[in-house]
Design an enzyme around this catalytic site. Sequence first.
Site, short mmCIF file in Angstrom:
data_model
loop_
_atom_site.label_atom_id
_atom_site.label_comp_id
_atom_site.label_asym_id
_atom_site.label_seq_id
_atom_site.Cartn_x
_atom_site.Cartn_y
_atom_site.Cartn_z
N GLN A 169 0.81 -1.34 0.01
CA GLN A 169 0.01 -0.17 -0.02
C GLN A 169 0.94 1.26 0.13
O GLN A 169 1.98 1.34 0.54
CB GLN A 169 -1.02 -0.19 1.52
CG GLN A 169 -1.83 1.21 1.46
CD GLN A 169 -1.17 1.97 2.67
OE1 GLN A 169 -0.77 1.53 3.66
NE2 GLN A 169 -1.07 3.30 2.33
N CYS A 170 0.53 2.25 -0.69
CA CYS A 170 0.83 3.59 -0.75
C CYS A 170 -0.05 4.73 -0.76
O CYS A 170 -1.22 4.67 -0.33
CB CYS A 170 2.01 3.81 -1.78
SG CYS A 170 1.55 3.92 -3.41
N ARG A 171 0.31 6.07 -1.34
CA ARG A 171 -0.63 6.93 -1.39
C ARG A 171 -1.70 6.78 -2.65
O ARG A 171 -2.94 6.83 -2.17
CB ARG A 171 0.11 8.32 -1.82
CG ARG A 171 -0.94 9.45 -1.79
CD ARG A 171 -0.06 10.80 -1.92
NE ARG A 171 -0.91 11.91 -2.17
CZ ARG A 171 -1.37 12.11 -3.37
NH1 ARG A 171 -0.84 11.78 -4.52
NH2 ARG A 171 -2.30 13.31 -3.41
N GLY B 163 -1.40 4.06 -5.18
CA GLY B 163 -1.03 2.69 -5.79
C GLY B 163 0.12 2.49 -6.57
O GLY B 163 0.69 1.41 -7.33
N ILE C 258 -4.00 4.80 -0.17
CA ILE C 258 -4.61 5.43 1.19
C ILE C 258 -5.69 6.52 0.58
O ILE C 258 -6.72 6.97 1.13
CB ILE C 258 -3.65 5.94 1.94
CG1 ILE C 258 -4.36 6.33 3.44
CG2 ILE C 258 -3.09 7.11 1.66
CD1 ILE C 258 -3.18 6.29 4.57
#
Length: 104
Positions: free
Chosen positions: A61-63, A65, A90
């Site tokens: 997971q990141c900001r 994708g 997120i």
Amino acid sequence: MKEISVLELKQWKEEGKDFQLIDVREPFEYEMSNIEGENIPLAGIVIEADKISKDKPVVMQCRSGARSAAAVNQLESLGYNDLYNLKGGILAWAAEIDDSIQVY
């Protein structure tokens, strides 16, 4: 590359599914907002690969994708195969699951 939606991830959490969530954002981003994953920044993902499970599903997971997709690609080249990219990161979690999450 396998992807998982934020709704599917929420369901996994609610069901108590055994999986690992890795947040590949930088520590300052993680401190601002997170969904309780383990923070291993993308730049160190290969160096810290021993912290990532090969025995259960792993959601990256990141900001948004993009960085998590890069992490999936790097780990797949090391032989990992039960990896999922969190579609929308997120930002999607904040939009669809929890609007109290601080986004940037």
